[in-house]
Scaffold this active site. Structure first.
Site, PDB file in Angstrom:
ATOM      1  N   CYS A 147     -88.287 -34.318  74.052  1.00 46.18           N
ATOM      2  CA  CYS A 147     -88.862 -32.978  74.180  1.00 46.18           C
ATOM      3  C   CYS A 147     -88.440 -32.346  75.489  1.00 46.18           C
ATOM      4  CB  CYS A 147     -90.376 -33.054  74.156  1.00 46.18           C
ATOM      5  SG  CYS A 147     -91.016 -33.868  72.697  1.00 46.18           S
TER       6      CYS A 147
ATOM      7  N   TYR B  43     -76.471 -39.203  77.450  1.00 48.09           N
ATOM      8  CA  TYR B  43     -76.518 -38.408  76.220  1.00 48.09           C
ATOM      9  C   TYR B  43     -77.413 -37.162  76.265  1.00 48.09           C
ATOM     10  CZ  TYR B  43     -77.885 -36.910  71.615  1.00 48.09           C
ATOM     11  OH  TYR B  43     -78.163 -36.122  70.546  1.00 48.09           O
TER      12      TYR B  43
ATOM     13  N   ASN C 263     -93.457 -34.345  77.570  1.00 53.25           N
ATOM     14  CA  ASN C 263     -92.217 -35.013  77.172  1.00 53.25           C
ATOM     15  C   ASN C 263     -92.359 -36.481  77.546  1.00 53.25           C
ATOM     16  OD1 ASN C 263     -88.981 -35.233  78.800  1.00 53.25           O
ATOM     17  ND2 ASN C 263     -89.540 -35.924  76.773  1.00 53.25           N
ATOM     18  N   GLY C 264     -92.136 -37.365  76.582  1.00 55.45           N
ATOM     19  CA  GLY C 264     -92.200 -38.792  76.909  1.00 55.45           C
ATOM     20  C   GLY C 264     -93.174 -39.539  76.011  1.00 55.45           C
TER      21      GLY C 264
ATOM     22  N   GLY D 124     -85.022 -30.746  71.731  1.00 53.96           N
ATOM     23  CA  GLY D 124     -85.891 -30.845  70.572  1.00 53.96           C
ATOM     24  C   GLY D 124     -85.783 -29.612  69.703  1.00 53.96           C
TER      25      GLY D 124
HETATM   26  P1  AMP Z   1     -75.787 -43.672  65.718  1.00 57.33           P
HETATM   27  O1  AMP Z   1     -75.168 -42.973  64.568  1.00 57.33           O
HETATM   28  O2  AMP Z   1     -77.201 -44.072  65.401  1.00 57.33           O
HETATM   29  O3  AMP Z   1     -74.975 -44.819  66.242  1.00 57.33           O
HETATM   30  O4  AMP Z   1     -75.941 -42.618  66.877  1.00 57.33           O
HETATM   31  C1  AMP Z   1     -75.057 -42.494  67.939  1.00 57.33           C
HETATM   32  C2  AMP Z   1     -74.605 -41.081  68.058  1.00 57.33           C
HETATM   33  O5  AMP Z   1     -75.735 -40.217  68.208  1.00 57.33           O
HETATM   34  C3  AMP Z   1     -73.744 -40.857  69.269  1.00 57.33           C
HETATM   35  O6  AMP Z   1     -72.697 -39.992  68.858  1.00 57.33           O
HETATM   36  C4  AMP Z   1     -74.626 -40.179  70.298  1.00 57.33           C
HETATM   37  O7  AMP Z   1     -73.938 -39.092  70.896  1.00 57.33           O
HETATM   38  C5  AMP Z   1     -75.788 -39.666  69.505  1.00 57.33           C
HETATM   39  N1  AMP Z   1     -77.073 -40.105  70.043  1.00 57.33           N
HETATM   40  C6  AMP Z   1     -77.358 -41.113  70.867  1.00 57.33           C
HETATM   41  N2  AMP Z   1     -78.695 -41.186  71.102  1.00 57.33           N
HETATM   42  C7  AMP Z   1     -79.256 -40.192  70.400  1.00 57.33           C
HETATM   43  C8  AMP Z   1     -80.583 -39.725  70.217  1.00 57.33           C
HETATM   44  N3  AMP Z   1     -81.610 -40.339  70.787  1.00 57.33           N
HETATM   45  N4  AMP Z   1     -80.772 -38.654  69.416  1.00 57.33           N
HETATM   46  C9  AMP Z   1     -79.755 -38.049  68.780  1.00 57.33           C
HETATM   47  N5  AMP Z   1     -78.473 -38.454  68.893  1.00 57.33           N
HETATM   48  C10 AMP Z   1     -78.218 -39.495  69.700  1.00 57.33           C
END
Ligand code: AMP
Length: 493
Positions: free
Chosen positions: A27, A271, A131-132, A53
């Site tokens: 968030c 990220y 947030n958190g 978010g």
């Molecule tokens: P995954 O498909 O589950 O391996 O997600 C990894 C991909 O999602 C990477 O391309 C990251 O840039 C992105 N990513 C990593 N952490 C998050 C997160 N908490 N929420 C949304 N996207 C994420």
């Protein structure tokens, strides 16, 4: 919705890379005190924080000694219109407001769980946004329920609201301070009363929160990019365990709990945060570039071009390109207009659907050896899908380089990676993951290299998603649930 890691390359269809199939974000919060454009400023700031978010958005403003608020499901642009903003006091000299954008990390996805929350208690009216995650929210909620509290939402935030309400006999600042001293976890909070704005950061500073100045007014935001958007200047980050109170008499800082070590979530650099935000005085884009450079030094490969997964990996990919001397190219094009409203098509549409959000630039990748840089692999679905997109577009080789270590442990502090069973690296080696995602080679940055590249010490960050060392003690029930394996069995690795 596909929530599990793929266990083998041929297990079912590749999930579409829409917002639902990816791990969720957290968030963003914002607050302003002392500017007659408070509602408008909050509205703009929420646009700047939208990446944190996209599920719901809300603003609370204090007007004529009372708090008005509006919340809704969807993007900021969908939740607010001119009439709503005016009703909140846009043109009526409201000088204090708080705002929130949400992607659920706890609680269900519905309007009741949108924020800010507003309560009326013996101390008056109070709105709050968060947030958190509180790791002891379950315990606190149980105790409160045993004492007769009735909850309307499944939010941690409501637990904080109840704690404050129970101390209603005290001045509100004291009630908030005492309540927060009971809260364990990672959190950044903003509060609004008819007369003041308050902001608080958890005792380890896991979640970011910064203070800025806009003329005579004070502003607080999850990320500094919100300050740029509204023309404010950065003053400082809130200290761990700090509670700021801003009212007509000025700004006061107090400590609601003795601070532990500052352990900023390193995943903000990797990220979450926007590249134009600064965290601890270091620009996020610059940090990501350093990660990419280090990746190139540690894991070089002969290739024709470097490309990054848009948007979060572009900075790291450009760092890799710079350090390796291999040209950076825009190998993948992201459609920015699908977002949250994208409806997952039927099974037979999946093959078409994968190209809706990301499409490779065919003429560029055909016949090429590609270094594909991504910031993280969480469940592995994105990498598997993108490698296969590039191969289908004619790439000769795809070498996957990840600008963080294997993501092995669930986050308890606000990142929605619920159970360890969802994390591909929790139960697969990099070699197996390389095979599953179908890359010619896969290399992760090591934990030490990542920390060195960002330029601080290991103890300056929360790196628990990589090493399992949580800066806050996780209650047994919570950790048991999060550490169960795919079949409910404990994962021992
Ligand atoms: P995954 O498909 O589950 O391996 O997600 C990894 C991909 O999602 C990477 O391309 C990251 O840039 C992105 N990513 C990593 N952490 C998050 C997160 N908490 N929420 C949304 N996207 C994420």
């Amino acid at each position: 919705m596909i929530r599990r890691c793929p266990e083998s390359p041929d297990k079912g269809p590749i999930p579409i890379d829409n917002d639902v199939s990816r791990p969720r974000e957290q968030c963003g919060v914002f607050a302003v005190y002392g500017d007659p454009r408070a509602v408008e400023l909050t509205h703009y700031a929420l646009y700047a924080l939208q990446h944190r978010g996209q599920e719901s958005a809300g603003i609370a403003a204090s007007k004529d000694g009372a708090i008005r608020f509006h919340r809704g499901m969807g993007l900021v642009s969908e939740v607010f219109d001119r009439h709503i903003l005016e009703d909140l006091g846009g043109s009526a000299g409201v000088t204090a407001a708080i705002g929130h954008v949400r992607y659920s990390t706890t609680g269900d996805t519905n309007l009741a769980n949108a924020q800010p929350l507003k309560i009326r208690f013996i101390g008056g009216e109070l709105a709050l946004a968060h947030n958190g995650n509180l790791v002891n929210a379950g315990e606190l909620r149980r105790e409160l329920e045993e004492q007769g509290s009735i909850f309307q939402t499944t939010l941690d935030t409501e637990v904080i609201a109840h704690l404050v309400a129970r101390k209603g006999g005290l001045p509100v600042v004291e009630a908030i301070g005492q309540s927060l001293s009971l809260c364990e976890g990672g959190y950044a909070l903003v509060f609004l009363t008819p007369k003041a704005v308050m902001a608080a950061r958890d005792p380890n500073g896991i979640r970011p929160l910064s203070l800025g100045r806009l003329g005579e007014a004070w502003v607080v935001a999850s990320e500094t990019c919100a300050f740029d958007t509204i023309g404010a200047t950065f003053e400082r980050d809130l200290d761990p365990g700090e509670l700021l109170v801003i009212d007509d008499s000025g700004i006061k800082s107090m400590t609601f709990k003795r601070p532990g070590e500052l352990r900023l979530c390193i995943f903000e650099y990797i990220y979450f945060a926007r590249p134009d935000s600064d965290l601890r005085g270091l620009n996020v884009h610059a940090a990501r570039k350093r990660l990419g450079r280090r990746l190139a030094q540690d894991f070089p490969v002969d290739a024709d071009l470097v490309t990054g997964v848009p948007d979060s990996s572009i900075s790291a990919a450009s760092g890799y390109a710079e350090a390796s001397g291999i040209p950076y190219e825009m190998g993948l094009i992201k459609n920015r207009y699908i977002g949250r409203t994208f409806i997952q098509p039927k099974q037979e549409m999946r093959d078409l659907g994968v190209h809706l959000k990301l499409n490779p630039l065919r003429s560029l990748v055909r016949g090429k050896r590609i270094v594909l840089v991504d910031d993280s692999i969480v469940r592995g679905t994105t990498s598997r899908h993108i490698v296969s997109l590039l191969r289908d577009a004619g790439a000769k080789e795809v070498h996957l380089r990840i600008s963080s270590p294997p993501y092995r442990y669930p986050c308890h502090f606000g990142i929605d990676t619920r159970a360890r069973s969802e994390l591909i690296a929790a139960f697969k080696d990099p070699e197996e993951i390389e095979r599953i995602v179908g890359a010619d080679s896969l290399r992760y940055l090591s934990l030490d290299a990542m920390i060195e590249a960002v330029g601080c010490g290991r103890r300056d960050f929360c790196v628990s998603c990589f090493d399992g060392n949580y800066p806050v003690k996780i209650p047994e029930g919570v950790s048991k649930r999060m550490f169960e394996g795919p079949s409910g069995s404990p994962i021992t690795r």
